[in-house]
Design a protein around this motif. Structure first.
Motif, PDB file in Angstrom:
ATOM      1  N   LEU A 262       0.853  -1.187   0.000  1.00  0.00           N
ATOM      2  CA  LEU A 262       0.000   0.000   0.000  1.00  0.00           C
ATOM      3  C   LEU A 262       0.892   1.241   0.000  1.00  0.00           C
ATOM      4  O   LEU A 262       1.721   1.415   0.889  1.00  0.00           O
ATOM      5  CB  LEU A 262      -0.906   0.009   1.235  1.00  0.00           C
ATOM      6  CG  LEU A 262      -1.714   1.294   1.486  1.00  0.00           C
ATOM      7  CD1 LEU A 262      -2.716   1.530   0.361  1.00  0.00           C
ATOM      8  CD2 LEU A 262      -2.407   1.234   2.839  1.00  0.00           C
ATOM      9  N   PHE A 263       0.716   2.097  -1.002  1.00  0.00           N
ATOM     10  CA  PHE A 263       1.446   3.360  -1.083  1.00  0.00           C
ATOM     11  C   PHE A 263       0.504   4.500  -0.698  1.00  0.00           C
ATOM     12  O   PHE A 263      -0.594   4.607  -1.246  1.00  0.00           O
ATOM     13  CB  PHE A 263       1.984   3.586  -2.496  1.00  0.00           C
ATOM     14  CG  PHE A 263       3.174   2.734  -2.834  1.00  0.00           C
ATOM     15  CD1 PHE A 263       4.459   3.261  -2.757  1.00  0.00           C
ATOM     16  CD2 PHE A 263       3.011   1.411  -3.223  1.00  0.00           C
ATOM     17  CE1 PHE A 263       5.566   2.481  -3.065  1.00  0.00           C
ATOM     18  CE2 PHE A 263       4.116   0.630  -3.533  1.00  0.00           C
ATOM     19  CZ  PHE A 263       5.392   1.160  -3.448  1.00  0.00           C
ATOM     20  N   VAL A 264       0.929   5.324   0.230  1.00  0.00           N
ATOM     21  CA  VAL A 264       0.107   6.424   0.733  1.00  0.00           C
ATOM     22  C   VAL A 264       0.800   7.742   0.436  1.00  0.00           C
ATOM     23  O   VAL A 264       1.994   7.905   0.717  1.00  0.00           O
ATOM     24  CB  VAL A 264      -0.138   6.288   2.248  1.00  0.00           C
ATOM     25  CG1 VAL A 264      -1.073   7.384   2.740  1.00  0.00           C
ATOM     26  CG2 VAL A 264      -0.702   4.919   2.583  1.00  0.00           C
ATOM     27  N   SER A 265       0.058   8.703  -0.137  1.00  0.00           N
ATOM     28  CA  SER A 265       0.636  10.004  -0.476  1.00  0.00           C
ATOM     29  C   SER A 265      -0.475  11.053  -0.516  1.00  0.00           C
ATOM     30  O   SER A 265      -1.636  10.755  -0.203  1.00  0.00           O
ATOM     31  CB  SER A 265       1.348   9.937  -1.830  1.00  0.00           C
ATOM     32  OG  SER A 265       0.400   9.797  -2.877  1.00  0.00           O
ATOM     33  N   ASP A 266      -0.126  12.266  -0.939  1.00  0.00           N
ATOM     34  CA  ASP A 266      -1.146  13.290  -1.144  1.00  0.00           C
ATOM     35  C   ASP A 266      -1.776  13.094  -2.526  1.00  0.00           C
ATOM     36  O   ASP A 266      -1.521  12.086  -3.188  1.00  0.00           O
ATOM     37  CB  ASP A 266      -0.560  14.693  -0.970  1.00  0.00           C
ATOM     38  CG  ASP A 266       0.569  14.979  -1.956  1.00  0.00           C
ATOM     39  OD1 ASP A 266       0.686  14.254  -2.963  1.00  0.00           O
ATOM     40  OD2 ASP A 266       1.332  15.941  -1.725  1.00  0.00           O
TER      41      ASP A 266
ATOM     42  N   HIS B  17       0.870  13.200 -10.394  1.00  0.00           N
ATOM     43  CA  HIS B  17       2.055  12.594 -11.026  1.00  0.00           C
ATOM     44  C   HIS B  17       2.413  11.237 -10.427  1.00  0.00           C
ATOM     45  O   HIS B  17       3.069  10.424 -11.080  1.00  0.00           O
ATOM     46  CB  HIS B  17       3.260  13.538 -10.888  1.00  0.00           C
ATOM     47  CG  HIS B  17       3.031  14.890 -11.480  1.00  0.00           C
ATOM     48  ND1 HIS B  17       2.961  15.113 -12.840  1.00  0.00           N
ATOM     49  CD2 HIS B  17       2.837  16.095 -10.895  1.00  0.00           C
ATOM     50  CE1 HIS B  17       2.753  16.389 -13.070  1.00  0.00           C
ATOM     51  NE2 HIS B  17       2.676  17.013 -11.905  1.00  0.00           N
ATOM     52  N   TYR B  18       2.017  10.984  -9.191  1.00  0.00           N
ATOM     53  CA  TYR B  18       2.487   9.800  -8.474  1.00  0.00           C
ATOM     54  C   TYR B  18       2.004   8.463  -9.037  1.00  0.00           C
ATOM     55  O   TYR B  18       2.783   7.506  -9.102  1.00  0.00           O
ATOM     56  CB  TYR B  18       2.102   9.892  -6.997  1.00  0.00           C
ATOM     57  CG  TYR B  18       2.772  11.026  -6.258  1.00  0.00           C
ATOM     58  CD1 TYR B  18       3.965  11.572  -6.710  1.00  0.00           C
ATOM     59  CD2 TYR B  18       2.215  11.563  -5.095  1.00  0.00           C
ATOM     60  CE1 TYR B  18       4.580  12.616  -6.040  1.00  0.00           C
ATOM     61  CE2 TYR B  18       2.834  12.602  -4.409  1.00  0.00           C
ATOM     62  CZ  TYR B  18       4.012  13.128  -4.888  1.00  0.00           C
ATOM     63  OH  TYR B  18       4.623  14.149  -4.220  1.00  0.00           O
ATOM     64  N   PRO B  19       0.728   8.315  -9.428  1.00  0.00           N
ATOM     65  CA  PRO B  19       0.240   6.986  -9.869  1.00  0.00           C
ATOM     66  C   PRO B  19       1.069   6.359 -10.982  1.00  0.00           C
ATOM     67  O   PRO B  19       1.330   5.151 -10.971  1.00  0.00           O
ATOM     68  CB  PRO B  19      -1.191   7.273 -10.341  1.00  0.00           C
ATOM     69  CG  PRO B  19      -1.602   8.478  -9.557  1.00  0.00           C
ATOM     70  CD  PRO B  19      -0.365   9.311  -9.426  1.00  0.00           C
ATOM     71  N   GLY B  20       1.517   7.156 -11.942  1.00  0.00           N
ATOM     72  CA  GLY B  20       2.285   6.613 -13.059  1.00  0.00           C
ATOM     73  C   GLY B  20       3.606   6.017 -12.613  1.00  0.00           C
ATOM     74  O   GLY B  20       4.022   4.954 -13.101  1.00  0.00           O
TER      75      GLY B  20
END
Length: 284
Positions: free
Chosen positions: A191-195, A199-202
């Protein structure tokens, strides 16, 4: 005589000791009967033949505790060039130690990671830098980081372009490198958690196709946390934000209001490597 010792004879034998001049420690000396050479316990140390090695741990602690290089030189009453030389040596050793620590971590892959970026600058605010940071939320240990240049934003955009010309955005390269570093220690279905940055999903799907990405809306910053910690209530990204706040609190060049700025990006990377070891093995 070039004859080899008999099977019953020891190849390496003790040959006394000596007092090391730099720190007065007693160092055992040995002799090899095969190659006919002398060596000691210090021969294969990274700090072999280094002068004033007793200052290495002191400089390490000072530079990871909000003290600048010039101030460290004043406190220890040594030349600033000595501090710089030892700072670079310690940073390289901490980088190697972190790589060995990650190998141990890879035996039990992580199931959750928090990541985001924080901003600073080199030489001028017209030359901003992005620090991509990945943290283990259960222990708040720093897993990896990457420093990348980025173009100026807001009111500084026109001034920066006029004064320094176009500035290439290398944040994508930094994020790709960060995800590559995490492949060895993070489970494929983690599980990756961010704001909510678009840009992050790619970058996640490129190396972790089975991973789940959970996002949270950015919140107003807390004054006490210098922009990193968030105001009141439950913060789902607390581990990351708290670690970023600690980075700003312990590295003089990352203070919000300071005249100690980063002149070169490589020096900022070295300083963070020095702090990463202090954060992971001392503070947490």
């Amino acid at each position: 005589s070039n004859q080899s010792p008999s099977p019953n004879e020891r190849v390496i034998v003790r040959n006394g000791y000596y007092r090391r001049r730099s720190d007065c420690k007693k160092i055992d000396r040995f002799f090899c009967r095969v190659c006919k050479r002398y060596f000691s316990r210090a021969s294969y140390s990274p700090s072999y033949q280094q002068k004033k090695r007793r200052l290495n741990p002191v400089i390490d602690k000072l530079l990871a505790s909000g003290v600048s290089q010039r101030q460290a030189a004043r406190i220890l009453k040594i030349n600033r060039k000595t501090v710089v030389r030892k700072f670079r040596f310690i940073a390289e050793q901490r980088k190697l130690e972190h790589a060995r620590w990650l190998k141990i971590m890879s035996e039990k892959p992580l199931l959750e990671v928090q990541f985001d970026d924080m901003e600073t600058s080199e030489h001028s605010k017209c030359k901003p830098l992005s620090i991509a940071l990945a943290v283990d939320p259960s222990t708040r240990k720093i897993l990896s980081f990457k420093v990348s240049q980025m173009p100026a934003k807001g009111r500084l955009t026109h001034i920066a372009k006029k004064k320094y010309g176009p500035r290439k955005d290398e944040r994508g390269v930094g994020w790709s490198a960060l995800m590559s570093d995490l492949k060895s220690i993070v489970a494929p279905n983690a599980l990756f958690v961010s704001d909510e940055s678009s840009h992050y999903p790619g970058f996640i799907k490129k190396d972790f196709k089975e991973a789940t990405h959970k996002t949270y809306k950015g919140r107003r910053a807390c004054v006490a946390g210098q922009g990193e910690l968030k105001k009141g209530g439950f913060d789902p990204l607390f581990a990351l934000n708290h670690t970023a706040a600690m980075l700003r609190a312990h590295l003089n060049r990352l203070f919000r209001r300071t005249w100690c700025t980063t002149k070169k990006r490589g020096e900022l990377e070295r300083h963070i490597w020095l702090y990463v070891h202090h954060h992971n093995h001392v503070l947490t």
